[in-house]
Design a protein around this motif. Structure first.
Motif, PDB file in Angstrom:
ATOM      1  N   THR A  19       0.824  -1.193   0.000  1.00  0.00           N
ATOM      2  CA  THR A  19       0.000   0.000   0.000  1.00  0.00           C
ATOM      3  C   THR A  19       0.870   1.259   0.000  1.00  0.00           C
ATOM      4  O   THR A  19       1.866   1.324   0.695  1.00  0.00           O
ATOM      5  CB  THR A  19      -0.909   0.000   1.244  1.00  0.00           C
ATOM      6  N   VAL A  20       0.471   2.256  -0.793  1.00  0.00           N
ATOM      7  CA  VAL A  20       1.181   3.526  -0.859  1.00  0.00           C
ATOM      8  C   VAL A  20       0.299   4.595  -0.221  1.00  0.00           C
ATOM      9  O   VAL A  20      -0.871   4.712  -0.565  1.00  0.00           O
ATOM     10  CB  VAL A  20       1.499   3.914  -2.318  1.00  0.00           C
ATOM     11  N   PHE A  21       0.866   5.362   0.701  1.00  0.00           N
ATOM     12  CA  PHE A  21       0.132   6.418   1.371  1.00  0.00           C
ATOM     13  C   PHE A  21       0.631   7.781   0.912  1.00  0.00           C
ATOM     14  O   PHE A  21       1.820   7.999   0.797  1.00  0.00           O
ATOM     15  CB  PHE A  21       0.304   6.328   2.899  1.00  0.00           C
ATOM     16  N   ILE A  22      -0.289   8.700   0.648  1.00  0.00           N
ATOM     17  CA  ILE A  22       0.033  10.097   0.407  1.00  0.00           C
ATOM     18  C   ILE A  22      -0.229  10.784   1.740  1.00  0.00           C
ATOM     19  O   ILE A  22      -1.360  10.763   2.240  1.00  0.00           O
ATOM     20  CB  ILE A  22      -0.860  10.710  -0.698  1.00  0.00           C
ATOM     21  N   VAL A  23       0.829  11.367   2.332  1.00  0.00           N
ATOM     22  CA  VAL A  23       0.692  11.895   3.690  1.00  0.00           C
ATOM     23  C   VAL A  23       1.117  13.350   3.789  1.00  0.00           C
ATOM     24  O   VAL A  23       1.897  13.843   2.985  1.00  0.00           O
ATOM     25  CB  VAL A  23       1.525  11.072   4.698  1.00  0.00           C
ATOM     26  N   THR A  24       0.578  14.020   4.797  1.00  0.00           N
ATOM     27  CA  THR A  24       1.008  15.358   5.186  1.00  0.00           C
ATOM     28  C   THR A  24       1.652  15.204   6.552  1.00  0.00           C
ATOM     29  O   THR A  24       1.046  14.662   7.476  1.00  0.00           O
ATOM     30  CB  THR A  24      -0.186  16.325   5.262  1.00  0.00           C
ATOM     31  N   LEU A  25       2.898  15.671   6.657  1.00  0.00           N
ATOM     32  CA  LEU A  25       3.635  15.562   7.910  1.00  0.00           C
ATOM     33  C   LEU A  25       3.800  16.943   8.525  1.00  0.00           C
ATOM     34  O   LEU A  25       4.258  17.867   7.861  1.00  0.00           O
ATOM     35  CB  LEU A  25       5.017  14.950   7.653  1.00  0.00           C
ATOM     36  N   VAL A  26       3.405  17.073   9.794  1.00  0.00           N
ATOM     37  CA  VAL A  26       3.498  18.349  10.493  1.00  0.00           C
ATOM     38  C   VAL A  26       4.150  18.114  11.850  1.00  0.00           C
ATOM     39  O   VAL A  26       3.794  17.188  12.572  1.00  0.00           O
ATOM     40  CB  VAL A  26       2.096  18.983  10.681  1.00  0.00           C
ATOM     41  N   ASP A  27       5.140  18.947  12.164  1.00  0.00           N
ATOM     42  CA  ASP A  27       5.771  18.903  13.480  1.00  0.00           C
ATOM     43  C   ASP A  27       4.771  19.463  14.485  1.00  0.00           C
ATOM     44  O   ASP A  27       4.388  20.632  14.401  1.00  0.00           O
ATOM     45  CB  ASP A  27       7.054  19.725  13.458  1.00  0.00           C
ATOM     46  N   ALA A  28       4.344  18.655  15.420  1.00  0.00           N
ATOM     47  CA  ALA A  28       3.303  19.043  16.378  1.00  0.00           C
ATOM     48  C   ALA A  28       3.729  20.208  17.268  1.00  0.00           C
ATOM     49  O   ALA A  28       2.906  21.048  17.629  1.00  0.00           O
ATOM     50  CB  ALA A  28       2.909  17.849  17.240  1.00  0.00           C
ATOM     51  N   GLU A  29       5.020  20.279  17.602  1.00  0.00           N
ATOM     52  CA  GLU A  29       5.492  21.343  18.491  1.00  0.00           C
ATOM     53  C   GLU A  29       5.551  22.700  17.793  1.00  0.00           C
ATOM     54  O   GLU A  29       5.138  23.706  18.343  1.00  0.00           O
ATOM     55  CB  GLU A  29       6.863  20.983  19.052  1.00  0.00           C
ATOM     56  N   THR A  30       6.082  22.717  16.582  1.00  0.00           N
ATOM     57  CA  THR A  30       6.259  23.992  15.884  1.00  0.00           C
ATOM     58  C   THR A  30       5.168  24.262  14.851  1.00  0.00           C
ATOM     59  O   THR A  30       5.094  25.348  14.307  1.00  0.00           O
ATOM     60  CB  THR A  30       7.613  24.033  15.153  1.00  0.00           C
ATOM     61  N   GLU A  31       4.364  23.247  14.582  1.00  0.00           N
ATOM     62  CA  GLU A  31       3.307  23.310  13.577  1.00  0.00           C
ATOM     63  C   GLU A  31       3.853  23.674  12.193  1.00  0.00           C
ATOM     64  O   GLU A  31       3.166  24.283  11.381  1.00  0.00           O
ATOM     65  CB  GLU A  31       2.196  24.275  13.996  1.00  0.00           C
ATOM     66  N   SER A  32       5.109  23.287  11.940  1.00  0.00           N
ATOM     67  CA  SER A  32       5.697  23.535  10.625  1.00  0.00           C
ATOM     68  C   SER A  32       5.570  22.279   9.773  1.00  0.00           C
ATOM     69  O   SER A  32       5.525  21.165  10.282  1.00  0.00           O
ATOM     70  CB  SER A  32       7.161  23.949  10.755  1.00  0.00           C
ATOM     71  N   SER A  33       5.522  22.476   8.473  1.00  0.00           N
ATOM     72  CA  SER A  33       5.324  21.380   7.533  1.00  0.00           C
ATOM     73  C   SER A  33       6.644  20.651   7.257  1.00  0.00           C
ATOM     74  O   SER A  33       7.595  21.244   6.746  1.00  0.00           O
ATOM     75  CB  SER A  33       4.751  21.923   6.224  1.00  0.00           C
ATOM     76  N   ILE A  34       6.671  19.389   7.586  1.00  0.00           N
ATOM     77  CA  ILE A  34       7.841  18.570   7.290  1.00  0.00           C
ATOM     78  C   ILE A  34       7.908  18.312   5.788  1.00  0.00           C
ATOM     79  O   ILE A  34       8.983  18.235   5.215  1.00  0.00           O
ATOM     80  CB  ILE A  34       7.810  17.263   8.109  1.00  0.00           C
ATOM     81  N   ASN A  35       6.742  18.232   5.137  1.00  0.00           N
ATOM     82  CA  ASN A  35       6.702  18.069   3.685  1.00  0.00           C
ATOM     83  C   ASN A  35       7.453  19.219   3.011  1.00  0.00           C
ATOM     84  O   ASN A  35       8.267  18.993   2.122  1.00  0.00           O
ATOM     85  CB  ASN A  35       5.262  18.046   3.168  1.00  0.00           C
ATOM     86  N   ALA A  36       7.161  20.440   3.433  1.00  0.00           N
ATOM     87  CA  ALA A  36       7.800  21.620   2.842  1.00  0.00           C
ATOM     88  C   ALA A  36       9.303  21.593   3.089  1.00  0.00           C
ATOM     89  O   ALA A  36      10.093  21.898   2.193  1.00  0.00           O
ATOM     90  CB  ALA A  36       7.192  22.899   3.411  1.00  0.00           C
ATOM     91  N   ALA A  37       9.711  21.216   4.286  1.00  0.00           N
ATOM     92  CA  ALA A  37      11.137  21.162   4.620  1.00  0.00           C
ATOM     93  C   ALA A  37      11.860  20.129   3.761  1.00  0.00           C
ATOM     94  O   ALA A  37      12.973  20.377   3.280  1.00  0.00           O
ATOM     95  CB  ALA A  37      11.321  20.845   6.096  1.00  0.00           C
ATOM     96  N   MET A  38      11.245  18.972   3.540  1.00  0.00           N
ATOM     97  CA  MET A  38      11.862  17.930   2.719  1.00  0.00           C
ATOM     98  C   MET A  38      11.970  18.377   1.264  1.00  0.00           C
ATOM     99  O   MET A  38      12.982  18.130   0.607  1.00  0.00           O
ATOM    100  CB  MET A  38      11.067  16.629   2.824  1.00  0.00           C
TER     101      MET A  38
END
Length: 102
Positions: A19-38
């Motif tokens: 199975t392939v997942f399309i995910v949105t990753l967010v740092d819970a502490e800073t609420e910044s997007s890990i997707n954007a950082a990657m």
């Protein structure tokens, strides 16, 4: 957050299993997007938008595109040799003829 789940596992494209997942990753502490950082560091790339994508998904992809463009311009990581999404490839060198007798 899981945005989409593809159970074909890439089999329709001739690759992968499971199975392939399309995910949105967010740092819970800073609420910044890990997707954007990657994307910004050249560690990931965006999937191309599809005609049947929802307007919300198209907007999200457009917002993330700026991070990917920055990595492309700076030729970071997976972009170091150019655009991996480009269909343009250099032609393969021609086959050498052997010099044997007939």
């Amino acid at each position: 957050m899981i945005e989409e789940c593809d159970t074909t596992g890439g089999k329709s494209k001739g690759q992968g299993t499971g199975t392939v997942f399309i995910v949105t990753l967010v740092d819970a502490e800073t609420e910044s997007s890990i997707n954007a950082a990657m994307l910004e560091e050249g560690l990931a790339r965006l999937e191309r938008s599809k005609r049947w994508d929802t307007n919300e998904r198209k907007t999200a992809l457009q917002n993330l595109e700026q991070f990917q463009e920055k990595a492309k311009k700076e030729r970071l990581r997976l972009w170091q040799y150019g655009d991996v999404e480009s269909d343009e490839e250099e032609p393969a060198p021609g086959a050498r003829k052997t010099g044997g007798r007939r």
